[in-house]
Write an enzyme that holds these catalytic residues in place. Sequence first.
Site, PDB file in Angstrom:
ATOM      1  CG  ASP A 229      -5.739  11.312  -9.770  1.00 53.81           C
ATOM      2  OD1 ASP A 229      -5.365  11.247 -10.944  1.00 53.81           O
ATOM      3  OD2 ASP A 229      -5.281  12.136  -8.955  1.00 53.81           O
TER       4      ASP A 229
ATOM      5  CG  HIS B 167      -4.926  10.995 -15.720  1.00 53.88           C
ATOM      6  ND1 HIS B 167      -4.622   9.897 -14.941  1.00 53.88           N
ATOM      7  CD2 HIS B 167      -5.249  11.997 -14.853  1.00 53.88           C
ATOM      8  CE1 HIS B 167      -4.734  10.220 -13.665  1.00 53.88           C
ATOM      9  NE2 HIS B 167      -5.127  11.485 -13.588  1.00 53.88           N
TER      10      HIS B 167
ATOM     11  CG  ASP C 182       1.229 -16.728   6.027  1.00 51.44           C
ATOM     12  OD1 ASP C 182       2.316 -16.663   5.414  1.00 51.44           O
ATOM     13  OD2 ASP C 182       0.855 -15.873   6.848  1.00 51.44           O
TER      14      ASP C 182
ATOM     15  CD  GLU D 240      -3.959  19.959  -9.519  1.00 56.49           C
ATOM     16  OE1 GLU D 240      -2.778  19.603  -9.481  1.00 56.49           O
ATOM     17  OE2 GLU D 240      -4.882  19.332  -8.973  1.00 56.49           O
ATOM     18  CG  ASP D 241      -3.494  19.985 -14.248  1.00 56.44           C
ATOM     19  OD1 ASP D 241      -2.726  20.672 -13.558  1.00 56.44           O
ATOM     20  OD2 ASP D 241      -3.661  18.765 -14.060  1.00 56.44           O
TER      21      ASP D 241
ATOM     22  CG  HIS E  27      -9.643  14.135 -11.647  1.00 57.86           C
ATOM     23  ND1 HIS E  27      -9.723  13.228 -12.676  1.00 57.86           N
ATOM     24  CD2 HIS E  27      -8.331  14.185 -11.300  1.00 57.86           C
ATOM     25  CE1 HIS E  27      -8.519  12.745 -12.924  1.00 57.86           C
ATOM     26  NE2 HIS E  27      -7.653  13.311 -12.108  1.00 57.86           N
TER      27      HIS E  27
END
Length: 735
Positions: free
Chosen positions: A139, A48, A259, A76-77, A72
């Site tokens: 992301d 990812h 259009d 966090e993970d 990134h």
Amino acid sequence: MMRQYELVERVKSYNPDADEELLNRAYVYAMKAHGAQKRASGDPYFAHPLEVAAILTDLKLDDATIVAAVLHDTIEDTAATREEIEKLFGHKIAALVEGLTKIKKLDFVSTKAKQGENFRKLLLAVAQDVRVLLVKLADRLHNMRTLHYVPEEKRKRIAEETLDIYAPLAGRMGMQGMRDELEDLSFKHLLPDAYAMISKRLAELTERSGKAIQTIERDLLRQLRARGLQCDVKGRRKHGYSIWRKMERKNISFEQLSDIFGFRVLVDKIEDCYLALGVVHTTWPMVPGRFKDYISTPKQNDYRSLHTTVIGPGSQRVELQIRTQTMHKLAEYGIAAHALYKEGFDTLVGGALEQESLAYQWLKRTVALLTEEDNPDEFLEHTKLELFHDQVFCFTPKGRLIALPRGATPIDFAYAVHTGIGNSAVGCKVNGRTAPLISELANGDEVEIISAPGQTPPAAWESLVVTGKARAAIRRATRAATRRQYAGLGRQIVERAFARAEKTYADDKVKAVLPRLARASLDDLFASVGRGEMASSDVLKAVYPGATIDPKAPAPTAPQDPDWVGLKKDKNVKVKAQKRKPDDGAAIPITGLDHDLPVRFAPDGGAVPGDRIVGILTPGEGITIYPIQSPALAAFDNEPDRWVDVRWDEEAARNRRFPARIALRSVNEPGTLAQITSIIAEHDGNIDNIEMRRPAPDFTELAIDLAVWDLKHLNAIISQLRARPVINRAERVNG
């Protein structure tokens, strides 16, 4: 999964001087940090961040942004920390990664609150370095591309969030290509049937129209080059979600759209844009009202182009966008395109990006305004309002251009000029003519705001405006006014509590105990007491431990009315008392109606001589008399046949009393009710009924039905009540 050397090659393809060692180090660190983690699809999680980095290489971004994309999710993970990343990759990259890390340690009441607080954190980081936003959008784009692996319930929430916030934010930053893809992916998951229908129709139409599109491209190119213009002409097709949105907004079918296909003319210089426009308009007839010049008046996302629609070959309506190659890059890449001309964001320092980019200026202003909101739900709501993209352009009398969302009113305009002007607005002129403040503004309107110092915006304005700035300012002003009212009541309650306990009150003494009472200021404390959130006895005990209020302590009041001696002020929330009934059988002195019909006054508030009045006819029941200011009359706006023109018979009204209702808020202490009834009695008023409600221990709300001679008499009683210290509020009720 992209390999290490492939990432380096992608960056070096547009930046030969890229720091290869830095990129390799980030790749290895993130791969080890994520280890055996898996995504919902079953792929290694590390795939990812690599795909996010790949999306950013397509935007040709600098090394720091690519490295931040690779890293990134580490804080966090994984077990990685901000300190470790700063040590290995430097302060700048660590700040970018931390700005992309969600808040997860706080205990939020709702998912929406958590969403709002996370988005606030993101925007604050973006205001410091816009590269945070570019990584976040990339992301979100990759997450949307793989959303089909996510459980359905979570899938819908992510798609809604993308459609509400991230797609419009990409549009506001001028990144049209990313916005289109985010919208279409959200559309696919939120409305799969509609998405399938639009996709099928588009495929069929593209197949049928292929030759016609080629013919128009060829004719346009031939006409422009015949006049010596070096240019490219490219056909384009609208995206599925924008087609669906237009069908919904205008309530039309797919076949009625004219259009779906358009054409872009790309030239080298700005002056060539206007030359090309001249060629087009002299070759084919222009459709009136369809020309827009976004070169002289750019959109807030830096978008610049000329738009026009003509009746082209084969009598077909042809939409055209005419722009330079540079404008086209800005339209596609948005704020990221500025780095293309400065060789990376590291060169855009000292406010250079803010000077060059209208989108970044807007973002900084918006973040400054939105961060004033304490409530995360409101922050999220106002952010969504600020992300409107359809605009109207209006002008101040001095010629300043103000860009507003479509549907904006002069109230929005006033707040866009300055918050103080919005708060003090009382009227406006649009194009020199007086107009209502709730008028919808159109492109080119000149708006003059009429203001009056000391005004407070009505709370009802909040539901009338469409900009987040206006709504936030109105809400703050309304809260401040309410807070002042409650603070005044609270101060009065506290001071009288000290007096009844025979203790000296002083601001300095109360300030000293604010920490014990968990309040930041005296105003906070008094507002809490006024709202009933804190008892005045708690304040007294904080200043004078052990002090108590003697419930029998006398207050400076007038002698008690013997009619009220039996009325106990105990724990009851609501008390009703009745003295005497009005004389319902007496004739009402009104002219202008048929006296064979029963006539009565409005049940809540009545009417008195001096009021302008109107009668409302109810078949089978008679006529009800209302004062003209009664809000109840709004219910009859669409029934003009029921309105009866009536007036007071002044001669017959003499020596008669008439019904009126007043609302009071009083300090809750012994003798208060006696003071109120005494004032009314002393000024020749007659009490017909009283209702009392105690929303908090320290104050009471009363609704009193009176019988008075006329409006002057009623106003005199209200004025005397307001003058008493035990009365915090006194006003007439118009039913």
